[in-house]
Design an enzyme around this catalytic site. Structure first.
Site, PDB file in Angstrom:
ATOM      1  N   LYS A 175       0.841  -1.210   0.000  1.00 46.65           N
ATOM      2  CA  LYS A 175       0.000   0.000   0.000  1.00 46.65           C
ATOM      3  C   LYS A 175       0.873   1.256   0.000  1.00 46.65           C
ATOM      4  O   LYS A 175       0.640   2.188  -0.775  1.00 46.65           O
ATOM      5  CB  LYS A 175      -0.908   0.005   1.232  1.00 46.65           C
ATOM      6  CG  LYS A 175      -1.629   1.334   1.448  1.00 46.65           C
ATOM      7  CD  LYS A 175      -2.491   1.339   2.690  1.00 46.65           C
ATOM      8  CE  LYS A 175      -1.779   1.713   3.953  1.00 46.65           C
ATOM      9  NZ  LYS A 175      -1.455   3.142   4.104  1.00 46.65           N
ATOM     10  N   ASN A 176       1.869   1.290   0.884  1.00 38.75           N
ATOM     11  CA  ASN A 176       2.647   2.521   1.020  1.00 38.75           C
ATOM     12  C   ASN A 176       3.579   2.759  -0.160  1.00 38.75           C
ATOM     13  O   ASN A 176       4.233   3.799  -0.248  1.00 38.75           O
ATOM     14  CB  ASN A 176       3.447   2.509   2.336  1.00 38.75           C
ATOM     15  CG  ASN A 176       2.528   2.705   3.527  1.00 38.75           C
ATOM     16  OD1 ASN A 176       1.332   2.957   3.365  1.00 38.75           O
ATOM     17  ND2 ASN A 176       3.080   2.582   4.723  1.00 38.75           N
ATOM     18  N   CYS A 219      -5.677  13.025  12.540  1.00 39.79           N
ATOM     19  CA  CYS A 219      -6.324  11.784  12.151  1.00 39.79           C
ATOM     20  C   CYS A 219      -6.199  10.795  13.268  1.00 39.79           C
ATOM     21  O   CYS A 219      -5.825  11.139  14.373  1.00 39.79           O
ATOM     22  CB  CYS A 219      -5.714  11.235  10.881  1.00 39.79           C
ATOM     23  SG  CYS A 219      -4.077  10.586  11.141  1.00 39.79           S
ATOM     24  N   ARG A 277      -1.172  15.231  12.221  1.00 38.81           N
ATOM     25  CA  ARG A 277      -0.318  14.795  11.108  1.00 38.81           C
ATOM     26  C   ARG A 277       0.099  16.017  10.313  1.00 38.81           C
ATOM     27  O   ARG A 277      -0.490  16.323   9.268  1.00 38.81           O
ATOM     28  CB  ARG A 277      -1.089  13.796  10.256  1.00 38.81           C
ATOM     29  CG  ARG A 277      -0.206  12.721   9.718  1.00 38.81           C
ATOM     30  CD  ARG A 277      -0.894  11.416   9.621  1.00 38.81           C
ATOM     31  NE  ARG A 277      -0.032  10.441   8.970  1.00 38.81           N
ATOM     32  CZ  ARG A 277      -0.381   9.217   8.720  1.00 38.81           C
ATOM     33  NH1 ARG A 277      -1.564   8.793   9.037  1.00 38.81           N
ATOM     34  NH2 ARG A 277       0.464   8.391   8.145  1.00 38.81           N
ATOM     35  N   PRO A 278       1.089  16.751  10.815  1.00 37.99           N
ATOM     36  CA  PRO A 278       1.468  17.991  10.148  1.00 37.99           C
ATOM     37  C   PRO A 278       2.082  17.743   8.775  1.00 37.99           C
ATOM     38  O   PRO A 278       2.597  16.656   8.504  1.00 37.99           O
ATOM     39  CB  PRO A 278       2.509  18.598  11.097  1.00 37.99           C
ATOM     40  CG  PRO A 278       3.008  17.484  11.932  1.00 37.99           C
ATOM     41  CD  PRO A 278       1.947  16.436  11.969  1.00 37.99           C
ATOM     42  N   ILE A 279       2.011  18.771   7.911  1.00 40.78           N
ATOM     43  CA  ILE A 279       2.666  18.664   6.591  1.00 40.78           C
ATOM     44  C   ILE A 279       3.604  19.853   6.374  1.00 40.78           C
ATOM     45  O   ILE A 279       3.873  20.250   5.248  1.00 40.78           O
ATOM     46  CB  ILE A 279       1.629  18.550   5.439  1.00 40.78           C
ATOM     47  CG1 ILE A 279       0.630  19.720   5.469  1.00 40.78           C
ATOM     48  CG2 ILE A 279       0.917  17.228   5.458  1.00 40.78           C
ATOM     49  CD1 ILE A 279      -0.107  19.881   4.157  1.00 40.78           C
ATOM     50  N   ASP A 280       4.069  20.436   7.502  1.00 38.05           N
ATOM     51  CA  ASP A 280       4.953  21.598   7.405  1.00 38.05           C
ATOM     52  C   ASP A 280       6.191  21.320   6.553  1.00 38.05           C
ATOM     53  O   ASP A 280       6.625  22.171   5.764  1.00 38.05           O
ATOM     54  CB  ASP A 280       5.356  22.077   8.818  1.00 38.05           C
ATOM     55  CG  ASP A 280       5.940  20.959   9.668  1.00 38.05           C
ATOM     56  OD1 ASP A 280       5.352  19.855   9.677  1.00 38.05           O
ATOM     57  OD2 ASP A 280       6.984  21.168  10.308  1.00 38.05           O
ATOM     58  N   LEU A 281       6.747  20.105   6.667  1.00 36.58           N
ATOM     59  CA  LEU A 281       7.978  19.806   5.918  1.00 36.58           C
ATOM     60  C   LEU A 281       7.688  19.731   4.420  1.00 36.58           C
ATOM     61  O   LEU A 281       8.503  20.159   3.597  1.00 36.58           O
ATOM     62  CB  LEU A 281       8.598  18.488   6.398  1.00 36.58           C
ATOM     63  CG  LEU A 281       8.966  18.427   7.881  1.00 36.58           C
ATOM     64  CD1 LEU A 281       9.408  17.026   8.272  1.00 36.58           C
ATOM     65  CD2 LEU A 281      10.081  19.442   8.189  1.00 36.58           C
ATOM     66  N   ASP A 323       4.362   0.919  11.921  1.00 34.92           N
ATOM     67  CA  ASP A 323       3.175   0.219  11.423  1.00 34.92           C
ATOM     68  C   ASP A 323       3.100  -1.234  11.922  1.00 34.92           C
ATOM     69  O   ASP A 323       2.031  -1.843  11.851  1.00 34.92           O
ATOM     70  CB  ASP A 323       3.156   0.222   9.887  1.00 34.92           C
ATOM     71  CG  ASP A 323       2.821   1.605   9.333  1.00 34.92           C
ATOM     72  OD1 ASP A 323       2.560   2.526  10.125  1.00 34.92           O
ATOM     73  OD2 ASP A 323       2.830   1.761   8.093  1.00 34.92           O
ATOM     74  N   ARG A 374      -8.438  -0.569   4.321  1.00 31.61           N
ATOM     75  CA  ARG A 374      -7.519   0.420   3.747  1.00 31.61           C
ATOM     76  C   ARG A 374      -6.189  -0.228   3.359  1.00 31.61           C
ATOM     77  O   ARG A 374      -5.497   0.278   2.462  1.00 31.61           O
ATOM     78  CB  ARG A 374      -7.251   1.549   4.755  1.00 31.61           C
ATOM     79  CG  ARG A 374      -8.431   2.464   4.996  1.00 31.61           C
ATOM     80  CD  ARG A 374      -8.005   3.640   5.847  1.00 31.61           C
ATOM     81  NE  ARG A 374      -6.710   4.107   5.412  1.00 31.61           N
ATOM     82  CZ  ARG A 374      -5.713   4.468   6.222  1.00 31.61           C
ATOM     83  NH1 ARG A 374      -5.871   4.441   7.522  1.00 31.61           N
ATOM     84  NH2 ARG A 374      -4.574   4.881   5.726  1.00 31.61           N
TER      85      ARG A 374
HETATM   86  C1  UD1 Z   1       4.156   7.056   6.100  1.00 33.20           C
HETATM   87  C2  UD1 Z   1       3.326   5.795   5.943  1.00 33.20           C
HETATM   88  C3  UD1 Z   1       2.802   5.339   7.296  1.00 33.20           C
HETATM   89  C4  UD1 Z   1       3.943   5.182   8.284  1.00 33.20           C
HETATM   90  C5  UD1 Z   1       4.791   6.438   8.332  1.00 33.20           C
HETATM   91  C6  UD1 Z   1       6.043   6.274   9.174  1.00 33.20           C
HETATM   92  C7  UD1 Z   1       2.404   6.026   3.721  1.00 33.20           C
HETATM   93  C8  UD1 Z   1       1.196   6.237   2.872  1.00 33.20           C
HETATM   94  N1  UD1 Z   1       2.221   6.077   5.040  1.00 33.20           N
HETATM   95  O1  UD1 Z   1       3.291   8.051   6.621  1.00 33.20           O
HETATM   96  O2  UD1 Z   1       2.133   4.092   7.122  1.00 33.20           O
HETATM   97  O3  UD1 Z   1       3.413   4.923   9.568  1.00 33.20           O
HETATM   98  O4  UD1 Z   1       5.218   6.799   7.005  1.00 33.20           O
HETATM   99  O5  UD1 Z   1       6.814   5.225   8.742  1.00 33.20           O
HETATM  100  O6  UD1 Z   1       3.481   5.771   3.225  1.00 33.20           O
HETATM  101  N2  UD1 Z   1       6.012  14.989  10.318  1.00 33.20           N
HETATM  102  C9  UD1 Z   1       6.075  16.327  10.610  1.00 33.20           C
HETATM  103  N3  UD1 Z   1       5.932  17.221   9.582  1.00 33.20           N
HETATM  104  C10 UD1 Z   1       5.732  16.836   8.301  1.00 33.20           C
HETATM  105  C11 UD1 Z   1       5.674  15.459   8.004  1.00 33.20           C
HETATM  106  C12 UD1 Z   1       5.813  14.547   9.041  1.00 33.20           C
HETATM  107  O7  UD1 Z   1       6.240  16.707  11.761  1.00 33.20           O
HETATM  108  O8  UD1 Z   1       5.614  17.715   7.411  1.00 33.20           O
HETATM  109  C13 UD1 Z   1       6.167  13.972  11.409  1.00 33.20           C
HETATM  110  C14 UD1 Z   1       4.880  13.147  11.597  1.00 33.20           C
HETATM  111  O9  UD1 Z   1       3.957  13.796  12.440  1.00 33.20           O
HETATM  112  C15 UD1 Z   1       5.429  11.878  12.223  1.00 33.20           C
HETATM  113  C16 UD1 Z   1       6.819  11.726  11.564  1.00 33.20           C
HETATM  114  O10 UD1 Z   1       7.137  13.016  11.030  1.00 33.20           O
HETATM  115  O11 UD1 Z   1       5.598  12.045  13.612  1.00 33.20           O
HETATM  116  C17 UD1 Z   1       6.856  10.704  10.452  1.00 33.20           C
HETATM  117  O12 UD1 Z   1       5.847  10.984   9.520  1.00 33.20           O
HETATM  118  P1  UD1 Z   1       5.975  10.611   7.973  1.00 33.20           P
HETATM  119  O13 UD1 Z   1       7.237   9.822   7.754  1.00 33.20           O
HETATM  120  O14 UD1 Z   1       5.765  11.832   7.165  1.00 33.20           O
HETATM  121  O15 UD1 Z   1       4.732   9.638   7.787  1.00 33.20           O
HETATM  122  P2  UD1 Z   1       3.734   9.588   6.565  1.00 33.20           P
HETATM  123  O16 UD1 Z   1       4.457   9.834   5.292  1.00 33.20           O
HETATM  124  O17 UD1 Z   1       2.526  10.390   6.884  1.00 33.20           O
END
Ligand code: UD1
Length: 419
Positions: free
Chosen positions: A22-23, A116, A121-125, A305, A397
């Site tokens: 899936k990922n 969620c 689940r921030p997307i700042d990065l 996971d 999912r």
């Molecule tokens: C992906 C996987 C998910 C897995 C996770 C960690 C997919 C579709 N999902 O999720 O199954 O559990 O990797 O291995 O591939 N963070 C920030 N800012 C950002 C982005 C992330 O602070 O802009 C933090 C998140 O809150 C979290 C950490 O970074 O604590 C890791 O998140 P991230 O690696 O981005 O996970 P996803 O890509 O959402």
């Protein structure tokens, strides 16, 4: 509404062909918007998240067609650049489409993925990196309105090795002029799969699997035929099911190196795990000890996971395991359900202490999230008596017909559609 009825206590025996990841397939589907031609994806699991991605692609004007486990996407003529709020809510990881749509269309509109089931689940990065490449992004009332008349490659250092941010940058950078360097990139195997897919389309991406990824942008990308990698988390889940219920199960098509941390924990708990290049075999007497410590971390560390399924496997047994969840804030929501089955688990912040109990009892259970639901399935297989599992939309999912896989191994599991 559907429920799973599971009668526990039957050991599992046999061989499983592991579904596509899936990922891996979700970012690959987002990457298909970059191709001016048809992409044929093999070993594409039929999951609700994949159907949500297909709906996004259709909304953008692409043609999507499934035949068996092959999904064909033709994004030659894209007409849109907007993802509806409904689809953003259905699958929060649809934010991976942002980089691809911007690269292809020069603009994108989607809603902000809020908190969620795993916590904020921030997307700042993601946003900081896309801005560094030259995108203009306005955050208006929960919406992201983005435009990128021109993207230019640059060096981007990620403060955290975010999987989604790494993927978003890789997609956007294929359309950027010059070279983009991602420093501190996520090293997950799914990032390598995305690199392989992009390169098969004609992109030039190097370094995936290490913490520095280089993308030479500006090349025209064409359609391609590609086979998605097997799902290491699904493989880990079936390993946990066999560990908990006892038996002898072989997983085919998986890369044992991607399962080494999970294998180490289950071996520590008393299972025998043996592997060849593309097969992993697990043997378990069903009476497990503890695994001492399980700390989740970015790859190659223990996958967050797999935390819930491994916890479920170790809940019945005679040892103590200390879990430390370092990746997400709200990832112990399965614990209350396991406790209702008789498990002895104490949670304090990021730490959960699991003391194995001699038996778990079947119960009426509710899936709290995707991997939490998988954990309940694992626990129910090892419990005495019958369990009823609700909230299966979470499970759907990420797991393709899990009941069929488990039944083929000898489990007593049936899905019942209730009106
Ligand atoms: C992906 C996987 C998910 C897995 C996770 C960690 C997919 C579709 N999902 O999720 O199954 O559990 O990797 O291995 O591939 N963070 C920030 N800012 C950002 C982005 C992330 O602070 O802009 C933090 C998140 O809150 C979290 C950490 O970074 O604590 C890791 O998140 P991230 O690696 O981005 O996970 P996803 O890509 O959402």
């Amino acid at each position: 509404m559907a429920i799973d009825r599971i009668t526990g206590g039957r050991p599992l025996f046999g061989t499983v062909e592991v579904q596509g990841a899936k990922n891996s397939v979700l970012p690959i589907l987002a990457a298909t918007v970059l191709a001016r031609g048809e992409c044929v994806l093999r070993r594409c699991p039929d999951l609700s998240d994949v159907r949500a991605s297909a709906a996004i692609l259709r909304q953008l004007g692409a043609k999507v067609h499934r035949e068996g486990d092959t999904l064909t996407v033709d994004a030659s003529c894209l007409t849109g650049s907007e993802v509806s709020d409904q689809l953003m809510r259905e699958m929060r990881s649809s934010v991976i489409f942002l980089g691809g749509i911007l690269a292809r269309q020069g603009e994108a509109v989607m809603s902000f993925p809020g908190g969620c089931e795993l916590g904020p689940r921030p997307i700042d990065l993601h946003l900081k990196a896309l801005r560094a490449l030259g995108a203009y992004i306005q955050e208006e009332g929960g919406a992201l309105v983005c435009s990128a008349p021109a993207l230019t490659g640059c060096e981007i250092t990620l403060a955290l090795p975010s999987v989604g941010a790494t993927e978003n940058i890789m997609l956007a950078a294929t359309a950027a002029k010059g070279t983009t360097l991602i420093v501190g990139a996520a090293r997950e195997p799914e990032i390598i799969d995305l690199q392989n897919f992009l390169n098969a389309m004609g992109a030039q991406v190097r370094g995936a699997g290490s913490s520095v990824i280089a993308i030479e942008g500006g090349r025209p990308l064409h359609g391609v035929e590609y086979t998605v990698m097997p799902d290491r988390i699904v493989a880990a889940t079936w390993m946990c099911a066999a560990a908990a219920a006892g038996g002898d199960v072989e997983l085919c098509g998986v890369d044992y190196r991607q399962l080494s941390t999970v294998s180490a924990a289950l071996t520590e708990a008393g299972c025998t795990v043996t592997s060849t290049a593309e097969r992993v075999r697990i043997q378990s007497a069903g009476h497990l000890g503890g695994a001492r410590m399980v700390r989740t971390a970015p790859y190659p560390g223990f996958p967050t996971d797999a935390q819930a399924p491994v916890m479920a496997a170790l809940a019945k047994g005679c040892g103590v395991t200390v879990f430390v969840e370092n990746m997400f804030e709200a990832r112990y929501r399965h614990v209350d359900e396991l406790v209702r089955m008789g498990a002895d688990i104490r949670v304090e912040g990021r730490v959960a202490v699991v003391t194995g109990v001699p038996r778990l009892s079947g119960a009426k259970l509710m899936c709290t999230d995707l991997r939490g639901g998988a954990a309940l399935l694992v626990a129910a297989l090892s419990a005495d008596g019958e369990s009823i599992l609700e909230g299966l939309h979470h499970l759907d999912r990420g797991y393709e017909r899990p009941e069929e896989t488990l039944r083929a191994l000898g489990a007593q599991v049936e899905r019942i559609e209730e009106s």
